[in-house]
Scaffold this active site. Structure first.
Site, PDB file in Angstrom:
ATOM      1  N   CYS A   1      69.278 -40.558  46.853  1.00 42.44           N
ATOM      2  CA  CYS A   1      69.128 -39.134  46.661  1.00 42.44           C
ATOM      3  C   CYS A   1      70.096 -38.752  45.557  1.00 42.44           C
ATOM      4  O   CYS A   1      70.882 -39.575  45.110  1.00 42.44           O
ATOM      5  CB  CYS A   1      69.517 -38.388  47.930  1.00 42.44           C
ATOM      6  SG  CYS A   1      68.708 -39.019  49.402  1.00 42.44           S
TER       7      CYS A   1
ATOM      8  N   ARG B   1      66.028 -39.541  41.219  1.00 46.19           N
ATOM      9  CA  ARG B   1      66.634 -40.225  42.365  1.00 46.19           C
ATOM     10  C   ARG B   1      65.892 -39.929  43.669  1.00 46.19           C
ATOM     11  O   ARG B   1      66.227 -40.483  44.714  1.00 46.19           O
ATOM     12  CB  ARG B   1      68.099 -39.809  42.527  1.00 46.19           C
ATOM     13  CG  ARG B   1      68.945 -40.055  41.294  1.00 46.19           C
ATOM     14  CD  ARG B   1      70.360 -39.596  41.517  1.00 46.19           C
ATOM     15  NE  ARG B   1      71.021 -40.409  42.511  1.00 46.19           N
ATOM     16  CZ  ARG B   1      71.640 -41.547  42.272  1.00 46.19           C
ATOM     17  NH1 ARG B   1      71.704 -41.993  41.041  1.00 46.19           N
ATOM     18  NH2 ARG B   1      72.201 -42.234  43.238  1.00 46.19           N
TER      19      ARG B   1
ATOM     20  N   TRP C   1      65.236 -38.440  48.817  1.00 46.51           N
ATOM     21  CA  TRP C   1      64.198 -39.474  48.946  1.00 46.51           C
ATOM     22  C   TRP C   1      64.381 -40.028  50.352  1.00 46.51           C
ATOM     23  O   TRP C   1      65.404 -40.630  50.675  1.00 46.51           O
ATOM     24  CB  TRP C   1      64.391 -40.565  47.905  1.00 46.51           C
ATOM     25  CG  TRP C   1      63.295 -41.585  47.893  1.00 46.51           C
ATOM     26  CD1 TRP C   1      62.062 -41.448  47.325  1.00 46.51           C
ATOM     27  CD2 TRP C   1      63.325 -42.892  48.468  1.00 46.51           C
ATOM     28  NE1 TRP C   1      61.329 -42.592  47.512  1.00 46.51           N
ATOM     29  CE2 TRP C   1      62.080 -43.500  48.213  1.00 46.51           C
ATOM     30  CE3 TRP C   1      64.284 -43.616  49.178  1.00 46.51           C
ATOM     31  CZ2 TRP C   1      61.757 -44.785  48.630  1.00 46.51           C
ATOM     32  CZ3 TRP C   1      63.973 -44.902  49.594  1.00 46.51           C
ATOM     33  CH2 TRP C   1      62.716 -45.475  49.323  1.00 46.51           C
TER      34      TRP C   1
ATOM     35  N   ASN D   1      74.293 -39.085  49.932  1.00 47.03           N
ATOM     36  CA  ASN D   1      73.398 -40.098  49.357  1.00 47.03           C
ATOM     37  C   ASN D   1      73.859 -41.446  49.884  1.00 47.03           C
ATOM     38  O   ASN D   1      75.032 -41.792  49.755  1.00 47.03           O
ATOM     39  CB  ASN D   1      73.498 -40.071  47.827  1.00 47.03           C
ATOM     40  CG  ASN D   1      72.825 -41.283  47.203  1.00 47.03           C
ATOM     41  OD1 ASN D   1      71.784 -41.739  47.687  1.00 47.03           O
ATOM     42  ND2 ASN D   1      73.412 -41.813  46.151  1.00 47.03           N
ATOM     43  N   GLY D   2      72.939 -42.208  50.472  1.00 47.79           N
ATOM     44  CA  GLY D   2      73.301 -43.529  50.985  1.00 47.79           C
ATOM     45  C   GLY D   2      72.634 -43.765  52.323  1.00 47.79           C
ATOM     46  O   GLY D   2      71.669 -43.079  52.671  1.00 47.79           O
TER      47      GLY D   2
ATOM     48  N   GLU E   1      53.780 -57.010  34.845  1.00 44.96           N
ATOM     49  CA  GLU E   1      54.381 -55.716  34.548  1.00 44.96           C
ATOM     50  C   GLU E   1      53.283 -54.665  34.309  1.00 44.96           C
ATOM     51  O   GLU E   1      53.384 -53.530  34.783  1.00 44.96           O
ATOM     52  CB  GLU E   1      55.314 -55.870  33.329  1.00 44.96           C
ATOM     53  CG  GLU E   1      55.914 -54.586  32.784  1.00 44.96           C
ATOM     54  CD  GLU E   1      56.707 -53.780  33.788  1.00 44.96           C
ATOM     55  OE1 GLU E   1      57.039 -54.283  34.876  1.00 44.96           O
ATOM     56  OE2 GLU E   1      56.971 -52.601  33.490  1.00 44.96           O
TER      57      GLU E   1
ATOM     58  N   LYS F   1      52.726 -51.229  36.432  1.00 46.71           N
ATOM     59  CA  LYS F   1      52.646 -49.896  35.813  1.00 46.71           C
ATOM     60  C   LYS F   1      51.424 -49.146  36.322  1.00 46.71           C
ATOM     61  O   LYS F   1      51.506 -48.000  36.712  1.00 46.71           O
ATOM     62  CB  LYS F   1      52.531 -49.981  34.283  1.00 46.71           C
ATOM     63  CG  LYS F   1      53.733 -50.335  33.478  1.00 46.71           C
ATOM     64  CD  LYS F   1      54.841 -49.340  33.465  1.00 46.71           C
ATOM     65  CE  LYS F   1      55.723 -49.513  34.670  1.00 46.71           C
ATOM     66  NZ  LYS F   1      56.893 -50.311  34.543  1.00 46.71           N
TER      67      LYS F   1
ATOM     68  N   GLU G   1      51.793 -48.112  40.112  1.00 49.69           N
ATOM     69  CA  GLU G   1      52.774 -47.109  40.527  1.00 49.69           C
ATOM     70  C   GLU G   1      52.449 -45.704  40.052  1.00 49.69           C
ATOM     71  O   GLU G   1      52.821 -44.747  40.713  1.00 49.69           O
ATOM     72  CB  GLU G   1      54.211 -47.519  40.169  1.00 49.69           C
ATOM     73  CG  GLU G   1      54.558 -47.512  38.712  1.00 49.69           C
ATOM     74  CD  GLU G   1      56.035 -47.854  38.483  1.00 49.69           C
ATOM     75  OE1 GLU G   1      56.328 -48.425  37.445  1.00 49.69           O
ATOM     76  OE2 GLU G   1      56.882 -47.544  39.337  1.00 49.69           O
TER      77      GLU G   1
ATOM     78  N   HIS H   1      40.949 -70.670  41.665  1.00 52.69           N
ATOM     79  CA  HIS H   1      41.478 -71.100  42.968  1.00 52.69           C
ATOM     80  C   HIS H   1      41.397 -69.989  44.016  1.00 52.69           C
ATOM     81  O   HIS H   1      42.080 -70.058  45.029  1.00 52.69           O
ATOM     82  CB  HIS H   1      42.911 -71.611  42.810  1.00 52.69           C
ATOM     83  CG  HIS H   1      42.998 -72.782  41.891  1.00 52.69           C
ATOM     84  ND1 HIS H   1      42.471 -74.023  42.201  1.00 52.69           N
ATOM     85  CD2 HIS H   1      43.486 -72.895  40.624  1.00 52.69           C
ATOM     86  CE1 HIS H   1      42.663 -74.857  41.189  1.00 52.69           C
ATOM     87  NE2 HIS H   1      43.267 -74.192  40.224  1.00 52.69           N
TER      88      HIS H   1
ATOM     89  N   LYS I   1      63.352 -43.124  40.940  1.00 53.67           N
ATOM     90  CA  LYS I   1      63.723 -43.875  39.749  1.00 53.67           C
ATOM     91  C   LYS I   1      64.769 -44.937  40.065  1.00 53.67           C
ATOM     92  O   LYS I   1      64.700 -46.054  39.601  1.00 53.67           O
ATOM     93  CB  LYS I   1      64.253 -42.899  38.692  1.00 53.67           C
ATOM     94  CG  LYS I   1      64.704 -43.546  37.402  1.00 53.67           C
ATOM     95  CD  LYS I   1      63.519 -44.005  36.598  1.00 53.67           C
ATOM     96  CE  LYS I   1      63.913 -44.710  35.323  1.00 53.67           C
ATOM     97  NZ  LYS I   1      62.822 -45.572  34.837  1.00 53.67           N
TER      98      LYS I   1
HETATM   99  O1  M6R Z   1      67.191 -49.668  37.718  1.00 46.75           O
HETATM  100  P1  M6R Z   1      66.559 -51.003  37.970  1.00 46.75           P
HETATM  101  O2  M6R Z   1      66.049 -51.650  36.734  1.00 46.75           O
HETATM  102  O3  M6R Z   1      67.481 -51.932  38.722  1.00 46.75           O
HETATM  103  O4  M6R Z   1      65.325 -50.698  38.894  1.00 46.75           O
HETATM  104  C1  M6R Z   1      64.554 -51.738  39.442  1.00 46.75           C
HETATM  105  C2  M6R Z   1      63.214 -51.227  39.925  1.00 46.75           C
HETATM  106  O5  M6R Z   1      63.383 -50.289  40.951  1.00 46.75           O
HETATM  107  C3  M6R Z   1      62.396 -50.585  38.798  1.00 46.75           C
HETATM  108  O6  M6R Z   1      62.252 -51.457  37.725  1.00 46.75           O
HETATM  109  C4  M6R Z   1      60.995 -50.177  39.314  1.00 46.75           C
HETATM  110  O7  M6R Z   1      60.255 -51.313  39.613  1.00 46.75           O
HETATM  111  C5  M6R Z   1      60.293 -49.312  38.254  1.00 46.75           C
HETATM  112  N1  M6R Z   1      59.881 -48.074  38.857  1.00 46.75           N
HETATM  113  C6  M6R Z   1      59.055 -49.911  37.718  1.00 46.75           C
HETATM  114  O8  M6R Z   1      58.462 -49.119  36.744  1.00 46.75           O
END
Ligand code: M6R
Length: 607
Positions: free
Chosen positions: A2, A27, A74, A99-100, A481, A485, A488, A504, A602
């Protein structure tokens, strides 16, 4: 995970706190709340949904105050709801934001309930308010915070106000980021300096176990033994323009189109005319690299994909084996550490809880050294690693990582070259890569031109519920990757496969209802990839192929999108771009909240 913020000022703080929350929505953004001290009572407003909903409440109620705390959430414990939103209160006396995660919340909640405290939420955070209240004596909020935090297990950044003090915040940090922003006739606390970018450039980062009293014209920090301590003030110029969208519709779009510049920033002062410069990972790094026999990469999500790409480069450029692990898995294994292994974390935020925990775990093992590739210079990961290379991508606000990924790839090439250089390996290859890297910003710029062709294929993909992504060799992690993208931000289920693996099992999925996105760069595997795509074609699959030689391949259903010719080492970076653009336009077409997709945040600062 958060975002928390607090302010003690000689002016009204409501607007400042809301502005700060907006900057920290990366966050978490499922609910938000604020507590404002008003002499004889504390006004608390909370709203389900984004910070905007809280801002609307503020406009309606217009509370005025010079001391307050606020939170964007969050959910971890307890679903998103007004009752579970922070600030939490105890007896209309103590108000806190947290936060935590509190790991011993069950025991503490039971203890507090047995002493008569009534809980109004399902969170693990509310107990902190009651625990502080339980320890509150002689009007001493600091002392109550210090006693309460001694009982907490887990991770926390806490800001608290109490009814009896209209002029002070008390804050505490353990394993969750927290800093003080030092202003003129006002001081702040926040999870991230970004939240305070428009208010101050001077920051004091708290250490684990610290508590502090923050007033408008002073602050005092105490260490884990409650001894008053001085912590350095760091001056940070955070460009406020980088936290606005400018002419773009979304942060993600802006960040995709910023990539020529961000790649150039990563390279600045790191390349000589024929080779990577010495010690770009800090003094003494060349000596460590000379002794490096293996690499252990640990990261999460997109950053993990960067490590998987890096593995190919380290094997080829530096001639050393690499292991790549999910941070969330690595930290619960008992890895066998071979002699001369360098431990490398990759992270945009530098605050990802699993990655940070993996680093802390690794510190007790026999690694040669620890190194991080990170975008946030003030992050815990950067501070706790022996060596760091900052990716210099600038703030990345969109939840879907774009420029952070491509700058991580650039940094990994620099690391592979640095290790090869320290071991006198492959000088001609290093010279060729240097040249390729110098051309990289222009090559990224050219690949952004695929935008128009991609917009044309978007509607056909946006109407489907599944997608397959295919690539081979170093392009397999790139399609992983690309699939991440798309998932998400568009909520389309997407799976990535090495193309040779199709037969396979996944070939059974192929029919006209599943779009298949494939990367077909010119390399040693092109012919093999084309044979795999022919197998898909023969089964009626719809193909969307990004490649450099359409003459080799005809598409019956789908499209071929031409890519600029690009050199071998930078090709994975270049081929990332159209996949980001594709995910972006598909999500736009589906009308999702793509900068803040559902259920995500994020920076994942909880386990
Ligand atoms: O801040 P970080 O690179 O450690 O974050 C890792 C993942 O949470 C981050 O890359 C996440 O997978 C992204 N939302 C992907 O777009």
């Amino acid at each position: 995970m958060c975002g928390i913020i607090g302010a003690a000022s000689s002016r009204n703080v409501g607007k400042l706190l809301i502005q700060g929350l907006h900057k920290m929505e990366y966050r978490g953004y499922d609910s938000a709340g604020i507590a404002l001290h008003q002499k004889d009572h504390v006004t608390r407003l909370r709203a389900l949904g984004k910070v905007q909903a809280l801002e609307d409440l503020m406009i309606e109620h217009k509370p005025k105050s010079k001391l307050g705390i606020a939170h964007t959430r969050w959910a971890t414990h307890g679903k998103p709801s007004e009752a579970n939103a922070h600030p939490h209160a105890s007896n209309e006396q103590i108000y806190i934001v947290h936060n935590g995660i509190i790991e011993n919340y069950k025991e503490l909640t039971k203890k507090l309930k047995d002493s008569g405290y009534q809980f109004a939420s399902q969170t693990d955070s509310e107990l902190i308010a009651h625990l502080i209240h339980h320890h509150y004596k002689n009007n001493d909020l600091l002392c109550a915070m210090q006693s309460a935090t001694k009982e907490l297990e887990g991770a926390y950044a806490i800001a608290a106000v109490d009814l009896n003090h209209k002029d002070q915040l008390v804050i505490a940090r353990y394993k969750s980021p927290l800093l003080i922003g030092v202003g003129i006739e006002e001081n702040f606390a926040a999870s991230d300096p970004l939240a305070l970018a428009q208010l101050t450039s001077n920051f004091v980062f708290l250490e684990d176990g610290d508590t502090a009293v923050v007033k408008k014209d002073s602050y005092e920090i105490f260490d884990a033994k409650s001894k008053s301590v001085n912590r350095d003030v760091t001056h940070l110029d955070i460009e406020t323009s980088s936290v606005t969208k400018g002419e773009f519709s979304h942060f993600m779009e802006k960040e995709i189109f910023e990539q020529p510049q961000s790649a150039s920033n990563t390279l600045e002062s790191r390349l000589g005319s024929n080779d990577v410069l010495d010690n770009i990972f800090g003094l003494g790094s060349s000596e460590i690299f000379a002794k490096t026999k293996r690499i252990q990469f640990v990261a999460c999500g997109t950053s993990l994909h960067a490590g998987k790409v890096g593995r190919f480069w380290f094997e080829e450029i530096a001639g050393i084996p690499c292991y790549v692990d999910f941070a969330s898995e690595y930290r619960y294994r008992n890895p066998l550490v071979e002699d001369g292994t360098l431990f490398v974390t990759i992270s945009q935020s530098g605050e990802t809880a699993d990655t940070l925990a993996a680093l802390r775990y690794a510190r007790d093992k026999d690694y040669l050294s620890t190194l991080s590739i990170c975008n946030v210079p003030t992050s815990s990961l950067a501070r706790e690693s022996d060596h760091v290379l900052f990716t210099n991508a600038g703030p990345e606000i969109g939840v879907a990582s774009t420029k952070a990924f491509t700058t991580q790839l650039v940094s990994l090439l620099l690391l592979a070259m640095s290790i090869a250089k320290s071991q006198d390996k492959n000088p001609i290859m290093r010279e060729a890569i240097t040249k390729e890297l110098k051309d990289l910003p222009a090559a990224i710029d050219e690949s952004l031109d695929t935008k128009t062709a991609i917009q044309k294929i978007t509607p056909a993909i946006a109407e489907k519920n599944n997608a397959l992504f295919l690539g081979r060799g170093i392009f397999f992690p790139i399609v992983q990757e690309g699939a991440l993208k798309l998932k998400e931000i568009s909520y389309i289920h997407a799976e990535a496969y090495p193309a040779g693996e199709l037969k396979h099992g996944p070939l059974a999925l192929v029919d006209d209802s599943i779009p298949i996105v494939a990367l077909s760069p010119e390399n040693d595997l092109t012919e093999k990839l084309i044979s795999n795509l022919e197998e898909v074609k023969a089964r009626g699959g719809t193909l969307y192929v990004f490649g450099e030689g359409q003459d080799q391949f005809t598409i019956d259903s789908g499209s071929y999108i031409g890519m600029p010719k690009c050199n071998k080492f930078i090709a994975p970076i270049i081929y990332t771009i159209p996949l980001q653009i594709l995910a972006y336009y598909v999500a736009c077409h589906r009308g999702t909240d793509l900068d803040q997709p559902r259920n995500l945040a994020k920076s994942v600062t909880v386990e």
